[in-house]
Design a protein around this motif. Structure first.
Motif, short mmCIF file in Angstrom:
data_model
loop_
_atom_site.label_atom_id
_atom_site.label_comp_id
_atom_site.label_asym_id
_atom_site.label_seq_id
_atom_site.Cartn_x
_atom_site.Cartn_y
_atom_site.Cartn_z
N SER A 78 8.15 6.98 0.40
CA SER A 78 6.90 7.62 0.01
C SER A 78 6.89 9.09 0.40
CB SER A 78 5.72 6.90 0.66
OG SER A 78 5.66 5.55 0.25
N ILE A 79 7.37 9.42 1.59
CA ILE A 79 7.38 10.82 2.05
C ILE A 79 8.26 11.67 1.14
CG2 ILE A 79 8.15 12.34 3.91
CD1 ILE A 79 7.25 10.16 5.88
N MET A 80 9.42 11.14 0.76
CA MET A 80 10.36 11.94 -0.03
C MET A 80 9.95 12.05 -1.49
SD MET A 80 12.27 12.73 2.42
CE MET A 80 13.58 13.65 1.63
N ASP A 81 9.03 11.17 -1.94
CA ASP A 81 8.69 11.17 -3.37
C ASP A 81 7.40 11.92 -3.67
OD1 ASP A 81 9.65 10.35 -5.89
OD2 ASP A 81 8.12 8.80 -6.02
N ILE B 32 0.84 -1.21 0.00
CA ILE B 32 0.00 0.00 0.00
C ILE B 32 0.87 1.26 0.00
CG2 ILE B 32 -1.67 1.32 1.35
CD1 ILE B 32 -2.90 -1.31 2.23
N LEU B 33 1.94 1.27 0.78
CA LEU B 33 2.83 2.43 0.82
C LEU B 33 3.47 2.68 -0.54
CD1 LEU B 33 4.55 1.82 4.28
CD2 LEU B 33 3.07 3.75 3.68
N ARG B 34 3.82 1.60 -1.24
CA ARG B 34 4.42 1.76 -2.56
C ARG B 34 3.41 2.32 -3.56
NH1 ARG B 34 7.65 -3.38 -4.11
NH2 ARG B 34 8.68 -2.68 -2.21
N LEU B 35 2.15 1.87 -3.47
CA LEU B 35 1.12 2.40 -4.36
C LEU B 35 0.81 3.87 -4.02
CD1 LEU B 35 -0.94 2.08 -6.58
CD2 LEU B 35 -2.50 1.02 -4.93
N LEU B 36 0.79 4.22 -2.75
CA LEU B 36 0.56 5.62 -2.37
C LEU B 36 1.67 6.52 -2.91
CD1 LEU B 36 -0.66 5.28 1.34
CD2 LEU B 36 -2.02 5.94 -0.65
N ARG B 37 2.89 6.01 -2.92
CA ARG B 37 4.02 6.80 -3.46
C ARG B 37 3.80 7.09 -4.94
NH1 ARG B 37 7.85 3.69 -1.92
NH2 ARG B 37 8.60 2.66 -3.79
N ILE B 38 3.30 6.13 -5.68
CA ILE B 38 3.06 6.34 -7.11
C ILE B 38 1.90 7.31 -7.33
CG2 ILE B 38 2.39 5.18 -9.25
CD1 ILE B 38 3.82 2.68 -8.22
N ILE C 277 -1.63 9.84 7.42
CA ILE C 277 -1.42 8.41 7.61
C ILE C 277 0.07 8.07 7.54
CG2 ILE C 277 -1.72 7.82 5.18
CD1 ILE C 277 -2.82 5.78 8.27
N LEU C 278 0.83 8.78 6.69
CA LEU C 278 2.27 8.53 6.63
C LEU C 278 2.93 8.92 7.94
CD1 LEU C 278 3.11 9.70 2.99
CD2 LEU C 278 2.99 7.37 3.84
N ALA C 279 2.47 10.02 8.53
CA ALA C 279 3.02 10.42 9.83
C ALA C 279 2.70 9.38 10.90
CB ALA C 279 2.48 11.79 10.21
N GLN C 280 1.48 8.83 10.87
CA GLN C 280 1.11 7.80 11.85
C GLN C 280 1.96 6.54 11.68
OE1 GLN C 280 -3.09 6.97 12.16
NE2 GLN C 280 -3.66 9.10 11.75
N VAL C 281 2.16 6.13 10.46
CA VAL C 281 2.99 4.94 10.22
C VAL C 281 4.41 5.19 10.71
CG1 VAL C 281 3.96 3.43 8.45
CG2 VAL C 281 1.59 4.18 8.28
N ALA C 282 4.94 6.38 10.45
CA ALA C 282 6.32 6.69 10.83
C ALA C 282 6.51 6.74 12.34
CB ALA C 282 6.75 8.01 10.19
N THR C 283 5.47 7.10 13.06
CA THR C 283 5.61 7.25 14.52
C THR C 283 5.13 6.04 15.30
OG1 THR C 283 3.47 8.39 14.51
CG2 THR C 283 5.45 9.76 14.44
N ASN C 284 4.25 5.23 14.74
CA ASN C 284 3.66 4.11 15.49
C ASN C 284 4.28 2.76 15.16
OD1 ASN C 284 1.89 5.92 16.64
ND2 ASN C 284 0.25 5.52 15.15
N THR C 285 5.18 2.70 14.21
CA THR C 285 5.76 1.40 13.81
C THR C 285 6.90 1.03 14.75
OG1 THR C 285 5.18 1.82 11.52
CG2 THR C 285 6.81 0.13 11.93
#
Length: 952
Positions: free
Chosen positions: A332-335, A286-292, A307-315
């Motif tokens: 994904s964040i950088m792209d 899903i993260l790879r598809l969101l990046r595209i 959601i990217l911030a949540q994944v980065a802080t809760n993983t």
């Protein structure tokens, strides 16, 4: 009445019964004997055991050949009892690398069997043994279609797996409709297999994508994680293949965000939990598809920021599974068009990766930082100390990436601190790093140098630390920098080089580049070194010490031939810089000794310089005087040293030659040759500049029959002289040529028109720079060297011309001169053409940007190829090739180089003429080497501006 009366014959009936029994027994027993004659085949596990027990390759081949012979025999006898076992053994033999093509038809027979065990082995064999190059491949299509409509889900699954693995374009088109129906099946197992099969079909035949679009979006509403992963994979492939499909699926971003959020907030699920993380495989997809979907789309990026911030802080980061998800989150964040705070968070995650004990994670962090450093370099700068620590890592891959990232972080504020650390690394680095590191040190010192002295000290440190691993470009860049430095800096670096050379007296073999730069500098500026002030703890050398060092270098067996060539020329020059007659005679004696050297080049130099000491001693000081300042011409017109010359817009073809008698300079089109009087014509013909080849040695392509007026000397009228170029011709061997009579002089406009080599190649005229009075004097050899070195922009000098007494003002003369009017009309039309130039991007891949700038000029289409290296790796052996249709004629000039340093540029000019009215399409082939790996790119470019009239 007896039995015979009723027609019953006991003897006959018993014989008949006995015969029938015998026939039955014989038939059954024969069949049994036939079965017994064929022994039971070896089991697969027994064959594996026999092959593994073979001690040599010959024994293994014997076992395999014996088994293959037996399998062929069973195939010929149509034995269907053990066909499944024989195919299984044949597949194992195929996996070992032995030929097994003779089993292809037997695989097809197994796929047609009603038994599932036979089908499983048959389809496995088809996937391994069949490909679209075999005709047998087409025979399986009908069997696949039948099995796709089977009522057994496992049979359907086998058919879908086989179709995805071996589908040719024709087979995919035939069966795509069946796969699309199965994607709507109520069976979750079949839907998952069908989605994966559709993914493989689209990968092979992208134009079939539209068939699967309606059924694909519904896959995201599934609860089954297997179907979700298959659906996300299919959508990702579609978005990568088609921009229209990408725009279509941007509407599903909220659905993907919802699924990802449920995965993060979901509790423990034993079915999907991996090391405490809920289904990391689905999260990564899903993260790879969101990046595209979020690339270059602010709206989609805004929807996924939270959601990217949540994944980065809760993983959880204690396990490798969590690090994998964080890595995909960072990418994904950088792209996407993410917020600045989110980018800082991503870089900080990579900074934590750099502190991880796992070297694989550290390598991934460095590699990712290197790819994303351009997005937020200030955030990466915070981790500079950690990155520099990675230069000391024992792993060679980590050190390489840390070195590349360190160079990417250098700017004008941290250049001194970073250079200090990188010089320490260079001194202790492995041999494989020294060449690349030294070249990049020269590049960053040239770009961010705070002062000339600091840059000189840095290049000297590079030469000392890298030793013989220094590339030739470092030596030439250092020499050019010293040549263009002020006299006080030349004296300073000369003294420092003398001290460095004096300290490595016993290790010349490891410091050849340093030796070459040192002897060149001392030979050129020996007088400045001898008269300079003492610096720090470096003593001023005596003349006798200098000559003694040269003698030691020339007699040493550890000095290379190239370094001895440098030293011999340097000693000849030094002999004109010293005052002691005794040391001058000693230098003469050393040089004369090389007149009998075994090496032909050193012998030639010794003989020629000895002649200067004997027969031409009066010419020696003038011939061996200091070199003039030179500048490398870059495609953007800037000086590579960062030292700019205001007079660089004008050129002097033969430096130090008096051209005022020639009156005017004519530039001939077509052949690209320059004509400065008849003597200059002969000289240029001799040097290869008078041929009809447009890509001649001088590399000049000029407007036809242009007249370039030259400047006057302080408004005075010099007396015309005849054949002032004769002096240079005498130096070439006393060519006997008649003197030329100077043509009528044409006054200049505004002090003359300045042209340089780049402006001639671009068919553009630069603004005239300030003019000098008179002619700059230089050595006769200096002008010849500059003429021969086409990669060096010549110093700006202006030839004086005569104005006869009584003529009108220069302005009135130009207004009344039709020749001059046509000249400036041509110039104005050239400038107008530049305004209508069209830029086409031919290639933008892996950091290499190739653009074509096309414009109509002089009845043909002029195209300038510009290649820019935006990566951090030097691209070598760059070759640009082009082809056009037969109705066009293509003419290509020589490129400006073949090596693309980071940030470097290569240009090449092309001219296209049409013989008929047609649309220009150009096929390009671009090849280069990146880190020693050859890369070939092919592309096609269209959309060029049409020519006004075709050439007949």
């Amino acid at each position: 009445m007896n039995a015979s009366d009723h027609g019953f014959n006991p003897a006959f009936n018993m014989a008949t019964i006995r015969q029938a029994i015998n026939d039955t027994i014989e038939r059954d027993f024969g069949a049994l004997l036939k079965t017994v004659r064929i022994p039971t085949p070896t089991r697969l596990r027994d064959l594996i055991r026999q092959i593994r027990a073979a001690r040599t390759a010959a024994e293994e081949r014997a076992v395999v050949n014996r088994e293959c012979a037996y399998i062929r025999g069973t195939f010929r006898e149509e034995d269907s009892v053990w066909r499944c076992r024989n195919i299984a053994k044949l597949l194992y033999i195929h996996m070992l690398g032995y030929p097994a093509h003779f089993g292809q038809l037997e695989c097809l027979k197994l796929t047609a069997s009603p038994r599932f065990t036979d089908k499983r082995i048959g389809y496995l064999g088809a996937m391994l043994l069949l490909d679209e190059r075999q005709d047998v491949h087409l025979l399986i299509t009908n069997c696949l279609k039948n099995d796709l409509n089977s009522t057994t889900q496992f049979v359907v699954g086998l058919a879908l797996c086989t179709l995805g693995a071996i589908a040719s374009p024709e087979m995919a088109r035939d069966l795509a409709g069946e796969v699309e129906k199965l994607m709507r099946s109520p069976n979750a197992y079949i839907r998952k297999k069908a989605a994966l099969c559709a993914f493989r079909i689209i990968k092979r035949v992208p134009e079939l994508m539209e068939i699967f679009l309606p059924a694909t979006r519904s896959l995201l509403n599934e609860k089954n994680h297997g179907i979700l992963i298959a659906g996300v994979t299919l959508i990702t492939e579609m978005c990568e293949k088609s921009q229209d499909t990408l725009n279509h699926f941007k509407k599903i971003v909220p659905n993907l965000v919802r699924i990802l959020k449920n995965l993060i907030l979901a509790g423990y699920s034993p079915e999907h939990d991996v090391s405490g993380v809920s289904d990391p495989f689905l999260q990564v997809k899903i993260l790879r598809l969101l990046r595209i979907l979020g690339h270059n789309d602010p709206d989609a990026s805004e929807a996924m920021n939270d959601i990217l911030a949540q994944v980065a802080t809760n993983t959880e980061t204690s396990k490798n599974v969590g690090n994998t998800i964080l890595y995909e989150t960072v990418l994904s964040i950088m792209d996407i068009k993410s917020e600045g705070g989110l980018r800082v968070l991503a870089v900080n995650i990579l900074g934590r990766f750099l502190l991880n004990s796992d070297k694989n994670i550290r390598y991934v962090a460095l590699n990712t930082l290197l790819r994303t450093v351009h997005a937020d370099i200030s955030a990466v700068q915070r981790h500079r100390s950690t990155i520099l620590e990675c230069l000391k890592d024992p792993d060679v891959s980590i050190r390489r990436r840390a070195m590349e990232l360190s160079f990417a972080l250098i700017n004008s504020q941290n250049i001194r601190a970073m250079s200090k650390e990188l010089l320490i690394f260079l001194e202790k680095a492995d041999a494989e790093f020294k060449a690349q590191c030294s070249s990049r040190m020269v590049h960053v010192a040239e770009r961010y140098a705070t002062s000339i002295r600091w840059r000189l000290d840095t290049l000297l440190s590079v030469l000392i630390a890298a030793g013989n691993y220094v590339r030739d470009d470092v030596v030439s860049s250092t020499i050019q920098l010293i040549l263009n430095s002020p006299p006080e800096e030349q004296a300073y670096i000369g003294l420092r080089l003398w001290d460095s050379l004096h300290n490595i007296t016993n290790s010349f073999e490891d410091k050849q580049p340093l030796l070459q730069v040192a002897v060149w500098t001392i030979g050129e500026y020996g007088d400045l070194v001898l008269s300079s002030e003492r610096i720090e703890d470096v003593e001023i050398p005596a003349e006798s010490e200098l000559v003694e060092l040269y003698q030691k270098l020339l007699w040493s067996t550890s000095v290379s031939t190239a370094s001895k060539q440098y030293t011999l020329v340097s000693l000849a020059k030094l002999s004109t810089r010293i005052n002691s007659k005794e040391e001058e005679a000693r230098a003469k004696q050393i040089i004369e000794a090389f007149g009998t050297h075994l090496h032909i080049d050193l012998q030639q130099r010794g003989v020629e310089f000895s002649q200067l000491f004997r027969d031409y001693s009066h010419l020696r000081p003038a011939l061996l005087e200091k070199m003039p300042k030179i500048q490398k011409s870059l495609p953007n017109g800037n000086d590579s040293n960062g030292i700019f010359d205001e007079h660089s817009n004008s050129i002097d073809l033969i430096e130090g030659d008096e051209l005022e008698s020639s009156g005017l300079m004519s530039l001939s089109g077509g052949g690209g040759s320059l004509k400065v009087g008849s003597d200059s014509n002969a000289l240029l013909d001799l040097l290869g500049g008078g041929s009809d080849d447009p890509a001649d040695g001088l590399g000049l392509v000029s407007p036809t029959n242009s007249i370039i007026p030259t400047a006057t000397t302080n408004g005075k009228t010099p007396i015309p002289s005849s054949s002032n170029n004769q002096d240079l011709l005498d130096l070439l061997g006393g060519l006997d040529m008649p003197a030329s009579t100077p043509p009528a002089a044409i006054p200049p406009l505004g002090g003359g028109i300045g042209l340089d080599l780049n402006s001639l190649n671009d068919n553009s005229i630069k603004a005239p720079g300030p003019q000098t009075t008179g002619v700059t004097s230089s050595s006769s050899f200096g002008g010849l060297d500059n003429l021969l070195n086409s990669n060096v922009t010549l110093p700006a000098t202006t030839a004086a011309t005569t104005i006869p007494t009584g003529l009108a003002s220069p302005t009135s003369l130009i207004n009344s001169s039709s020749t001059a009017n046509s000249l400036f009309n041509d110039f104005s039309s050239i400038n107008n053409n530049e305004e209508h130039a069209k830029t086409l991007t031919a290639l933008d891949k892996n950091g290499l940007l190739v653009q074509l700038v096309a414009k109509n000029s002089g009845g043909c289409l002029q195209i300038v190829m510009t290649a820019v290296n935006n990566s951090l790796i030097t691209l070598e052996q760059y070759l640009f090739q082009a082809a056009v249709p037969r109705s066009f004629t293509l003419q290509m000039l020589s490129p400006s180089g073949s090596t693309l340093a980071p940030g470097g540029t290569i240009t090449q000019e092309m001219r296209v003429s049409s013989t008929a009215k047609a649309t220009l399409r150009m096929r390009l082939r671009i090849s280069y080497q990146c880190d020693g790996n050859p890369i070939l790119e092919q592309t096609e470019v269209s959309g060029f501006p049409e020519e006004p009239t075709p050439l007949e």
